[in-house]
Design a protein around this motif. Structure first.
Motif, mmCIF file in Angstrom:
data_model
loop_
_atom_site.group_PDB
_atom_site.id
_atom_site.type_symbol
_atom_site.label_atom_id
_atom_site.label_comp_id
_atom_site.label_asym_id
_atom_site.label_seq_id
_atom_site.Cartn_x
_atom_site.Cartn_y
_atom_site.Cartn_z
ATOM 1 N N ARG A 1 17.810 7.497 32.781
ATOM 2 C CA ARG A 1 18.955 7.106 31.950
ATOM 3 C C ARG A 1 20.219 7.836 32.375
ATOM 4 O O ARG A 1 21.305 7.258 32.430
ATOM 5 N N GLN A 2 20.096 9.109 32.683
ATOM 6 C CA GLN A 2 21.263 9.881 33.113
ATOM 7 C C GLN A 2 21.811 9.350 34.443
ATOM 8 O O GLN A 2 23.035 9.283 34.641
ATOM 9 N N LEU A 3 20.854 8.992 35.335
ATOM 10 C CA LEU A 3 21.297 8.436 36.623
ATOM 11 C C LEU A 3 22.038 7.113 36.426
ATOM 12 O O LEU A 3 23.057 6.847 37.074
ATOM 13 N N VAL A 4 21.473 6.270 35.525
ATOM 14 C CA VAL A 4 22.119 4.976 35.259
ATOM 15 C C VAL A 4 23.497 5.186 34.660
ATOM 16 O O VAL A 4 24.486 4.529 35.051
ATOM 17 N N MET A 5 23.620 6.104 33.702
ATOM 18 C CA MET A 5 24.927 6.373 33.076
ATOM 19 C C MET A 5 25.911 6.940 34.101
ATOM 20 O O MET A 5 27.092 6.596 34.108
ATOM 21 N N ALA A 6 25.382 7.814 34.969
ATOM 22 C CA ALA A 6 26.250 8.378 36.005
ATOM 23 C C ALA A 6 26.743 7.294 36.949
ATOM 24 O O ALA A 6 27.901 7.264 37.373
ATOM 25 N N TRP A 7 25.757 6.376 37.283
ATOM 26 C CA TRP A 7 26.136 5.273 38.189
ATOM 27 C C TRP A 7 27.183 4.376 37.546
ATOM 28 O O TRP A 7 28.151 3.963 38.176
ATOM 29 N N ARG A 8 26.961 4.058 36.246
ATOM 30 C CA ARG A 8 27.936 3.236 35.531
ATOM 31 C C ARG A 8 29.294 3.927 35.465
ATOM 32 O O ARG A 8 30.343 3.290 35.638
ATOM 33 N N GLY A 9 29.290 5.239 35.204
ATOM 34 C CA GLY A 9 30.555 5.980 35.171
ATOM 35 C C GLY A 9 31.243 5.969 36.511
ATOM 36 O O GLY A 9 32.480 5.826 36.597
ATOM 37 N N HIS A 10 30.421 6.113 37.561
ATOM 38 C CA HIS A 10 30.990 6.080 38.918
ATOM 39 C C HIS A 10 31.618 4.722 39.207
ATOM 40 O O HIS A 10 32.731 4.637 39.749
ATOM 41 N N MET A 11 30.878 3.662 38.850
ATOM 42 C CA MET A 11 31.400 2.321 39.102
ATOM 43 C C MET A 11 32.672 2.047 38.279
ATOM 44 O O MET A 11 33.609 1.398 38.755
ATOM 45 N N GLU A 12 32.681 2.555 37.030
ATOM 46 C CA GLU A 12 33.862 2.368 36.191
ATOM 47 C C GLU A 12 35.065 3.098 36.772
ATOM 48 O O GLU A 12 36.177 2.558 36.820
ATOM 49 N N ARG B 1 39.973 3.082 39.770
ATOM 50 C CA ARG B 1 40.754 3.529 40.928
ATOM 51 C C ARG B 1 41.256 2.345 41.738
ATOM 52 O O ARG B 1 42.403 2.326 42.197
ATOM 53 N N GLU B 2 40.379 1.354 41.920
ATOM 54 C CA GLU B 2 40.796 0.163 42.669
ATOM 55 C C GLU B 2 41.914 -0.578 41.934
ATOM 56 O O GLU B 2 42.860 -1.064 42.561
ATOM 57 N N GLN B 3 41.804 -0.661 40.622
ATOM 58 C CA GLN B 3 42.848 -1.317 39.833
ATOM 59 C C GLN B 3 44.157 -0.556 39.919
ATOM 60 O O GLN B 3 45.234 -1.151 40.022
ATOM 61 N N LEU B 4 44.045 0.772 39.874
ATOM 62 C CA LEU B 4 45.256 1.589 39.993
ATOM 63 C C LEU B 4 45.901 1.409 41.368
ATOM 64 O O LEU B 4 47.130 1.361 41.486
ATOM 65 N N GLU B 5 45.050 1.305 42.392
ATOM 66 C CA GLU B 5 45.595 1.104 43.738
ATOM 67 C C GLU B 5 46.296 -0.249 43.839
ATOM 68 O O GLU B 5 47.355 -0.364 44.449
ATOM 69 N N ILE B 6 45.676 -1.273 43.236
ATOM 70 C CA ILE B 6 46.296 -2.607 43.252
ATOM 71 C C ILE B 6 47.618 -2.584 42.488
ATOM 72 O O ILE B 6 48.635 -3.111 42.948
ATOM 73 N N THR B 7 47.586 -1.961 41.291
ATOM 74 C CA THR B 7 48.800 -1.882 40.476
ATOM 75 C C THR B 7 49.882 -1.084 41.185
ATOM 76 O O THR B 7 51.061 -1.457 41.176
ATOM 77 N N SER B 8 49.467 0.027 41.825
ATOM 78 C CA SER B 8 50.432 0.858 42.544
ATOM 79 C C SER B 8 51.043 0.094 43.715
ATOM 80 O O SER B 8 52.261 0.166 43.959
ATOM 81 N N ALA B 9 50.196 -0.653 44.441
ATOM 82 C CA ALA B 9 50.704 -1.446 45.568
ATOM 83 C C ALA B 9 51.669 -2.523 45.079
ATOM 84 O O ALA B 9 52.715 -2.771 45.698
ATOM 85 N N LEU B 10 51.302 -3.163 43.955
ATOM 86 C CA LEU B 10 52.172 -4.188 43.395
ATOM 87 C C LEU B 10 53.494 -3.584 42.930
ATOM 88 O O LEU B 10 54.578 -4.163 43.158
ATOM 89 N N LEU B 11 53.415 -2.414 42.292
ATOM 90 C CA LEU B 11 54.632 -1.736 41.833
ATOM 91 C C LEU B 11 55.512 -1.347 43.014
ATOM 92 O O LEU B 11 56.734 -1.497 42.968
ATOM 93 N N THR B 12 54.866 -0.865 44.082
ATOM 94 C CA THR B 12 55.627 -0.504 45.283
ATOM 95 C C THR B 12 56.311 -1.726 45.878
ATOM 96 O O THR B 12 57.486 -1.691 46.274
#
Length: 324
Positions: free
Chosen positions: A13-24, A29-40
């Motif tokens: 369960r801890q591994l699954v939660m860690a994996w989910r947290g990592h994916m989130e 981070r990917e969304q922030l990169e997209i937003t940052s690129a769009l803002l730039t």
């Protein structure tokens, strides 16, 4: 009994939660990169737009610091970009310009309404909403300031040299016209051909011994009543020919009754200066010149010529008689 599996299940369960947290976090981070690129991208588009406009422009925050500017501003004010990159206050920029001599000796190149602002800075004297200043190369710039809701402001700089030159040329033309009018002292009139209203200047009335108040309200009928009956048909006929396009302008010499009762010879001249879509005259304007002295001199010359002709004829008759 699977009690012994509980630690393993907890670890899973801890591994699954860690994996989910990592994916989130990864998605964030990917969304922030997209937003940052769009803002730039949008920021670059905005800067490109600002740099393409013909006006110089800057944004000043509520601490009086220049936080944004375009390329045209640097060109118009001949400012080093390094100065504005440091987000200086407008007072620091004014100080830089003053030390460089941008405002001329004794602020001679600055609109008087902005002298106190330029000398003391915005902290002491706010900038006028609008003022002008000249540059070293003779251009004229107009500065406008607009306050923003957050306490900052936007300031624009426009090159109005062509407009100012046109205004100066217009002032000079008006001055020349004023000198001509002062020298020739014509009566000036304008006739609204739609309602027959007549507008004249003081000299027009003075020529006939009146004041403007004595002739008010002025209409075309007022003028007709003052024209000698023998001249009225001609005075009406020539303008009609001009209105039909047969004559380039209207001109004739007429007699007009003076307030004292005698007749004043007047040269009246004018032309239609506005027509409707069908070519019908709407407004006509022109001048009156007092030519009484000229007409009197011409009469004297004609009388003298007639007298000389009679004398010559008499001499010729006497010589012919002697010859017989």
């Amino acid at each position: 009994d699977i009690e012994f599996l509980q630690p393993l299940l907890g670890a899973v369960r801890q591994l699954v939660m860690a994996w989910r947290g990592h994916m989130e976090r990864r998605r964030t981070r990917e969304q922030l990169e997209i937003t940052s690129a769009l803002l730039t991208e949008k920021s670059l588009d905005l800067q490109a737009t600002l740099d393409s406009i013909d006006q110089g422009l800057c944004r000043v925050d509520d601490d009086n610091r220049i936080t944004a500017y375009n390329r045209r501003l640097l060109e118009m004010l001949d400012l080093p970009e390094a100065l504005l990159q440091g987000q200086p206050t407008t007072d620091q920029v004014l100080r830089f310009q003053t030390e460089r001599g941008d405002f001329g000796p004794g602020l001679a190149w600055v609109d008087p309404v902005a002298h106190s602002h330029v000398m003391h800075g915005v902290q002491t004297v706010p900038s006028p909403d609008k003022y002008w200043r000249k540059t070293h190369d003779g251009r004229t710039l107009e500065m406008r300031t607009r306050t923003l809701p957050d306490g900052g402001l936007v300031r624009t700089f426009s090159d109005v040299s062509s407009y100012m030159q046109a205004q100066e040329a217009l002032r000079e033309e008006r001055q020349r016209l004023a000198w001509v009018l002062e020298a020739t002292r014509p009566g000036i009139w304008e006739n609204n051909l739609v309602d027959n209203a007549l507008t004249v200047n003081a000299r027009w009335a003075e020529m006939l011994g009146y004041t403007l108040g004595e002739l008010a309200p002025m209409r075309a009928e007022t003028w007709e009543a003052l024209v000698h009956p023998e001249d009225l048909r001609m005075a009406d006929g020539i303008p009609d020919r001009h209105l039909r396009g047969e004559l380039p302008y209207y001109e004739c010499d007429i007699r007009m009754r003076h307030k004292a009762g005698h007749w004043v010879w007047v040269n009246t001249r004018g032309r239609v200066h506005k027509r409707d879509a069908q070519g019908r005259g709407l407004f006509m304007s022109g001048t009156h010149l007092d030519i009484t002295d000229r007409v009197a001199a011409q009469e004297q010359v004609r009388a003298l010529n007639a007298s000389l002709e009679q004398r010559v004829a008499g001499l010729e008759g006497g010589i012919a008689a002697l010859a017989l």
